[in-house]
Design a protein around this motif. Structure first.
Motif, PDB file in Angstrom:
ATOM      1  N   THR A  82     -54.327 -26.362 -41.976  1.00 26.16           N
ATOM      2  CA  THR A  82     -55.384 -27.083 -42.682  1.00 26.16           C
ATOM      3  C   THR A  82     -54.799 -27.577 -43.994  1.00 26.16           C
ATOM      4  O   THR A  82     -54.034 -26.860 -44.655  1.00 26.16           O
ATOM      5  CB  THR A  82     -56.585 -26.169 -42.956  1.00 26.16           C
ATOM      6  OG1 THR A  82     -57.150 -25.745 -41.710  1.00 26.16           O
ATOM      7  CG2 THR A  82     -57.657 -26.892 -43.759  1.00 26.16           C
ATOM      8  N   LEU A  83     -55.145 -28.782 -44.378  1.00 22.98           N
ATOM      9  CA  LEU A  83     -54.645 -29.351 -45.623  1.00 22.98           C
ATOM     10  C   LEU A  83     -55.823 -29.753 -46.490  1.00 22.98           C
ATOM     11  O   LEU A  83     -56.709 -30.491 -46.046  1.00 22.98           O
ATOM     12  CB  LEU A  83     -53.773 -30.576 -45.332  1.00 22.98           C
ATOM     13  CG  LEU A  83     -52.958 -31.093 -46.515  1.00 22.98           C
ATOM     14  CD1 LEU A  83     -51.788 -30.168 -46.795  1.00 22.98           C
ATOM     15  CD2 LEU A  83     -52.462 -32.508 -46.250  1.00 22.98           C
ATOM     16  N   HIS A  84     -55.836 -29.250 -47.738  1.00 19.19           N
ATOM     17  CA  HIS A  84     -56.816 -29.678 -48.722  1.00 19.19           C
ATOM     18  C   HIS A  84     -56.153 -30.692 -49.647  1.00 19.19           C
ATOM     19  O   HIS A  84     -55.113 -30.402 -50.242  1.00 19.19           O
ATOM     20  CB  HIS A  84     -57.329 -28.485 -49.527  1.00 19.19           C
ATOM     21  CG  HIS A  84     -58.155 -27.539 -48.720  1.00 19.19           C
ATOM     22  ND1 HIS A  84     -58.590 -26.315 -49.208  1.00 19.19           N
ATOM     23  CD2 HIS A  84     -58.635 -27.624 -47.454  1.00 19.19           C
ATOM     24  CE1 HIS A  84     -59.295 -25.700 -48.277  1.00 19.19           C
ATOM     25  NE2 HIS A  84     -59.338 -26.476 -47.211  1.00 19.19           N
ATOM     26  N   VAL A  85     -56.742 -31.859 -49.761  1.00 17.63           N
ATOM     27  CA  VAL A  85     -56.187 -32.925 -50.593  1.00 17.63           C
ATOM     28  C   VAL A  85     -56.897 -32.883 -51.941  1.00 17.63           C
ATOM     29  O   VAL A  85     -58.080 -33.222 -52.056  1.00 17.63           O
ATOM     30  CB  VAL A  85     -56.368 -34.301 -49.922  1.00 17.63           C
ATOM     31  CG1 VAL A  85     -55.756 -35.395 -50.789  1.00 17.63           C
ATOM     32  CG2 VAL A  85     -55.731 -34.297 -48.535  1.00 17.63           C
ATOM     33  N   ALA A  86     -56.159 -32.453 -52.976  1.00 15.61           N
ATOM     34  CA  ALA A  86     -56.776 -32.201 -54.273  1.00 15.61           C
ATOM     35  C   ALA A  86     -57.006 -33.476 -55.069  1.00 15.61           C
ATOM     36  O   ALA A  86     -58.063 -33.659 -55.673  1.00 15.61           O
ATOM     37  CB  ALA A  86     -55.915 -31.228 -55.078  1.00 15.61           C
ATOM     38  N   THR A  87     -56.008 -34.357 -55.111  1.00 14.15           N
ATOM     39  CA  THR A  87     -56.127 -35.570 -55.906  1.00 14.15           C
ATOM     40  C   THR A  87     -55.021 -36.528 -55.506  1.00 14.15           C
ATOM     41  O   THR A  87     -54.125 -36.175 -54.726  1.00 14.15           O
ATOM     42  CB  THR A  87     -56.057 -35.243 -57.419  1.00 14.15           C
ATOM     43  OG1 THR A  87     -56.436 -36.401 -58.169  1.00 14.15           O
ATOM     44  CG2 THR A  87     -54.657 -34.825 -57.837  1.00 14.15           C
ATOM     45  N   ALA A  88     -55.086 -37.743 -56.033  1.00 17.26           N
ATOM     46  CA  ALA A  88     -54.008 -38.716 -55.890  1.00 17.26           C
ATOM     47  C   ALA A  88     -53.442 -39.006 -57.261  1.00 17.26           C
ATOM     48  O   ALA A  88     -54.197 -39.166 -58.239  1.00 17.26           O
ATOM     49  CB  ALA A  88     -54.527 -40.001 -55.246  1.00 17.26           C
ATOM     50  N   LEU A  89     -52.129 -39.054 -57.371  1.00 23.35           N
ATOM     51  CA  LEU A  89     -51.467 -39.297 -58.646  1.00 23.35           C
ATOM     52  C   LEU A  89     -51.294 -40.798 -58.878  1.00 23.35           C
ATOM     53  O   LEU A  89     -51.443 -41.612 -57.958  1.00 23.35           O
ATOM     54  CB  LEU A  89     -50.112 -38.580 -58.673  1.00 23.35           C
ATOM     55  CG  LEU A  89     -50.195 -37.063 -58.459  1.00 23.35           C
ATOM     56  CD1 LEU A  89     -48.800 -36.455 -58.390  1.00 23.35           C
ATOM     57  CD2 LEU A  89     -51.010 -36.414 -59.582  1.00 23.35           C
ATOM     58  N   ASP A  90     -50.969 -41.148 -60.096  1.00 29.12           N
ATOM     59  CA  ASP A  90     -50.882 -42.561 -60.455  1.00 29.12           C
ATOM     60  C   ASP A  90     -49.791 -43.298 -59.693  1.00 29.12           C
ATOM     61  O   ASP A  90     -49.863 -44.523 -59.527  1.00 29.12           O
ATOM     62  CB  ASP A  90     -50.656 -42.707 -61.967  1.00 29.12           C
ATOM     63  CG  ASP A  90     -51.844 -42.210 -62.780  1.00 29.12           C
ATOM     64  OD1 ASP A  90     -52.962 -42.166 -62.229  1.00 29.12           O
ATOM     65  OD2 ASP A  90     -51.658 -41.858 -63.963  1.00 29.12           O
ATOM     66  N   ASP A  91     -48.764 -42.566 -59.225  1.00 29.28           N
ATOM     67  CA  ASP A  91     -47.662 -43.225 -58.497  1.00 29.28           C
ATOM     68  C   ASP A  91     -47.906 -43.302 -56.990  1.00 29.28           C
ATOM     69  O   ASP A  91     -47.035 -43.727 -56.240  1.00 29.28           O
ATOM     70  CB  ASP A  91     -46.335 -42.514 -58.773  1.00 29.28           C
ATOM     71  CG  ASP A  91     -46.322 -41.066 -58.297  1.00 29.28           C
ATOM     72  OD1 ASP A  91     -47.332 -40.611 -57.713  1.00 29.28           O
ATOM     73  OD2 ASP A  91     -45.309 -40.373 -58.520  1.00 29.28           O
ATOM     74  N   GLY A  92     -49.086 -42.880 -56.534  1.00 24.76           N
ATOM     75  CA  GLY A  92     -49.420 -42.943 -55.113  1.00 24.76           C
ATOM     76  C   GLY A  92     -49.214 -41.656 -54.361  1.00 24.76           C
ATOM     77  O   GLY A  92     -49.680 -41.522 -53.223  1.00 24.76           O
ATOM     78  N   ASP A  93     -48.483 -40.683 -54.942  1.00 27.50           N
ATOM     79  CA  ASP A  93     -48.357 -39.377 -54.294  1.00 27.50           C
ATOM     80  C   ASP A  93     -49.699 -38.653 -54.310  1.00 27.50           C
ATOM     81  O   ASP A  93     -50.567 -38.943 -55.138  1.00 27.50           O
ATOM     82  CB  ASP A  93     -47.308 -38.519 -55.010  1.00 27.50           C
ATOM     83  CG  ASP A  93     -45.881 -38.947 -54.698  1.00 27.50           C
ATOM     84  OD1 ASP A  93     -45.701 -39.854 -53.872  1.00 27.50           O
ATOM     85  OD2 ASP A  93     -44.950 -38.370 -55.301  1.00 27.50           O
ATOM     86  N   TRP A  94     -49.843 -37.704 -53.387  1.00 27.59           N
ATOM     87  CA  TRP A  94     -51.031 -36.870 -53.338  1.00 27.59           C
ATOM     88  C   TRP A  94     -50.676 -35.458 -53.790  1.00 27.59           C
ATOM     89  O   TRP A  94     -49.522 -35.023 -53.688  1.00 27.59           O
ATOM     90  CB  TRP A  94     -51.583 -36.787 -51.908  1.00 27.59           C
ATOM     91  CG  TRP A  94     -52.124 -38.075 -51.371  1.00 27.59           C
ATOM     92  CD1 TRP A  94     -52.190 -39.284 -51.995  1.00 27.59           C
ATOM     93  CD2 TRP A  94     -52.692 -38.264 -50.065  1.00 27.59           C
ATOM     94  NE1 TRP A  94     -52.754 -40.223 -51.178  1.00 27.59           N
ATOM     95  CE2 TRP A  94     -53.076 -39.633 -49.978  1.00 27.59           C
ATOM     96  CE3 TRP A  94     -52.914 -37.435 -48.979  1.00 27.59           C
ATOM     97  CZ2 TRP A  94     -53.667 -40.162 -48.838  1.00 27.59           C
ATOM     98  CZ3 TRP A  94     -53.501 -37.965 -47.835  1.00 27.59           C
ATOM     99  CH2 TRP A  94     -53.882 -39.316 -47.768  1.00 27.59           C
ATOM    100  N   VAL A  95     -51.675 -34.745 -54.288  1.00 29.02           N
ATOM    101  CA  VAL A  95     -51.544 -33.308 -54.542  1.00 29.02           C
ATOM    102  C   VAL A  95     -52.319 -32.595 -53.446  1.00 29.02           C
ATOM    103  O   VAL A  95     -53.516 -32.857 -53.249  1.00 29.02           O
ATOM    104  CB  VAL A  95     -52.073 -32.917 -55.929  1.00 29.02           C
ATOM    105  CG1 VAL A  95     -52.010 -31.407 -56.119  1.00 29.02           C
ATOM    106  CG2 VAL A  95     -51.281 -33.630 -57.021  1.00 29.02           C
ATOM    107  N   VAL A  96     -51.638 -31.708 -52.721  1.00 31.24           N
ATOM    108  CA  VAL A  96     -52.242 -31.097 -51.542  1.00 31.24           C
ATOM    109  C   VAL A  96     -52.056 -29.580 -51.578  1.00 31.24           C
ATOM    110  O   VAL A  96     -51.155 -29.058 -52.239  1.00 31.24           O
ATOM    111  CB  VAL A  96     -51.642 -31.659 -50.236  1.00 31.24           C
ATOM    112  CG1 VAL A  96     -51.855 -33.168 -50.155  1.00 31.24           C
ATOM    113  CG2 VAL A  96     -50.164 -31.324 -50.119  1.00 31.24           C
ATOM    114  N   GLU A  97     -52.921 -28.900 -50.843  1.00 34.33           N
ATOM    115  CA  GLU A  97     -52.840 -27.447 -50.671  1.00 34.33           C
ATOM    116  C   GLU A  97     -52.739 -27.154 -49.178  1.00 34.33           C
ATOM    117  O   GLU A  97     -53.740 -27.197 -48.462  1.00 34.33           O
ATOM    118  CB  GLU A  97     -54.078 -26.765 -51.258  1.00 34.33           C
ATOM    119  CG  GLU A  97     -54.012 -25.241 -51.155  1.00 34.33           C
ATOM    120  CD  GLU A  97     -55.339 -24.585 -51.508  1.00 34.33           C
ATOM    121  OE1 GLU A  97     -55.300 -23.491 -52.099  1.00 34.33           O
ATOM    122  OE2 GLU A  97     -56.407 -25.156 -51.183  1.00 34.33           O
ATOM    123  N   PRO A  98     -51.543 -26.867 -48.665  1.00 28.80           N
ATOM    124  CA  PRO A  98     -51.414 -26.482 -47.252  1.00 28.80           C
ATOM    125  C   PRO A  98     -51.933 -25.060 -47.045  1.00 28.80           C
ATOM    126  O   PRO A  98     -51.644 -24.153 -47.843  1.00 28.80           O
ATOM    127  CB  PRO A  98     -49.903 -26.562 -46.993  1.00 28.80           C
ATOM    128  CG  PRO A  98     -49.318 -27.246 -48.200  1.00 28.80           C
ATOM    129  CD  PRO A  98     -50.242 -26.952 -49.326  1.00 28.80           C
TER     130      PRO A  98
END
Length: 347
Positions: A82-98
């Motif tokens: 399961t992946l929780h997607v926390a936010t998107a960064l200004d450069d297009g990367d995502w912050v995720v919690e596997p």
């Protein structure tokens, strides 16, 4: 940096709210409300909030809307996750919690690839830096996609083990949610119904908006909150400063509102408009400057949110509040009961 609150308590068995109040026969605004002033606590219902506040008080709400930020993914070695997607960064990367499908722990490393539908996410590094606990990760999506649009198609609301099932996204929204972006609901405002908002305004209580997009709320013990994007409009800053000038309360609806307002607060409590990313961590080292009241749900023992509550209300009042909530068998978590902390005043 670690965040260690002074408030200590044991959460009794069965204290969690397992479903939204509407699913257990209550109105959205029918949950309990514990009103805490120094030395005194009152047990009320949330729909009586207008009777507790005074004309001229300012209620500040977070209009961020919740995204369906949980995804079913497969690790490149074949493991289901399961992946929780926390936010998107200004450069297009995502912050995720596997996460494992049945819990938080999982074994991942930089370079691992995760495959949700139509997308490959490559883990780049722990977030926000290499010294952080290996819970949140910076991930690079390929092909580049809009997080909001992608989650609207493939995601579902984040849900933890205390819930009795999955509930629709509408159950994870406040009634005034207008700006999509939060991984999880800014839940302190959930009991504010349309009819209660009208009652508050009719009593002369002003309501002002801001936006802070909340990330995932499952940090390790004493882990500080991650950076989050926020916007405090000029009109809201003026209303906060006007309320202070008139001697009225500035009541934040939730810890997200506190974090955003305190990010743009000067040492004298004056607020300026602003937007960007906040990494502010409130606690004993940095008490609140501008917020004078706080509506909040009930947080788990040793959660970093408790240190923020203490920064607003002081550890003594927070401790009294939680002792009273435990004794009266209040319900915890996002669909549970509420508290209103009013430090520095007599009942």
């Amino acid at each position: 940096m670690t965040v260690v609150p002074m408030t200590s308590f044991l959460l009794p068995p069965g204290a969690e709210a397992h479903e939204p109040p509407e699913h257990r026969g209550l109105a959205r605004d029918g949950v309990r409300l514990l009103v805490a002033r120094p030395g005194v606590v009152e047990h009320r219902r949330f729909d009586g909030l207008a009777d507790v506040l005074d004309p001229g008080d300012l209620l500040v709400v977070n209009t961020s809307a919740t995204l369906p930020a949980a995804l079913d993914v497969r690790h490149h070695d074949g493991r289901a996750m399961t992946l929780h997607v926390a936010t998107a960064l200004d450069d297009g990367d995502w912050v995720v919690e596997p996460r494992r499908p049945d819990g938080p722990e999982t074994d991942v490393a930089a370079g691992d690839r995760l495959g949700p539908p139509g997308l490959v996410l490559t883990l780049v590094a722990p977030y926000p830096d290499e010294h952080a606990p290996r819970r949140l990760w910076r991930a690079r999506p390929w092909p580049p996609v809009s997080r909001i649009g992608y989650l609207a198609t493939y995601g579902r609301p984040i849900a933890y083990g205390h819930l009795a099932g999955r509930f629709p996204l509408a159950d994870h929204q406040t009634v005034y949610a207008t700006v999509p972006g939060s991984a999880e609901m800014p839940s302190a405002g959930r009991p504010l119904s349309e009819r209660l908002l009208v009652r508050l305004m009719a009593r002369g209580i002003t309501i002002a908006p801001l936006v802070l997009h909340a990330g995932v709320s499952s940090p390790e013990k004493h882990e500080p909150p991650s950076p989050e994007p926020y916007t405090v409009p000029a009109a809201t800053a003026r209303l906060v400063n006007s309320a202070h000038g008139a001697g009225a309360r500035v009541v934040a609806v939730g810890t997200t509102v506190v974090r955003a307002l305190e990010t743009v607060a000067a040492p004298d409590g004056t607020v300026s408009p602003g937007h960007g990313w906040t990494d502010l961590v409130l606690g004993a080292h940095r008490p609140a400057r501008t917020v004078t009241g706080l509506i909040s749900g009930l947080h788990e023992p040793e959660a970093s949110h408790l240190a923020l509550l203490e920064a607003v209300a002081g550890p003594a009042l927070v401790g009294e509040t939680y002792a009273a909530a435990v004794a009266a068998r209040y319900r915890w978590h996002e669909f549970g009961d509420s508290t209103l902390l009013l430090p520095g005043e007599e009942p």
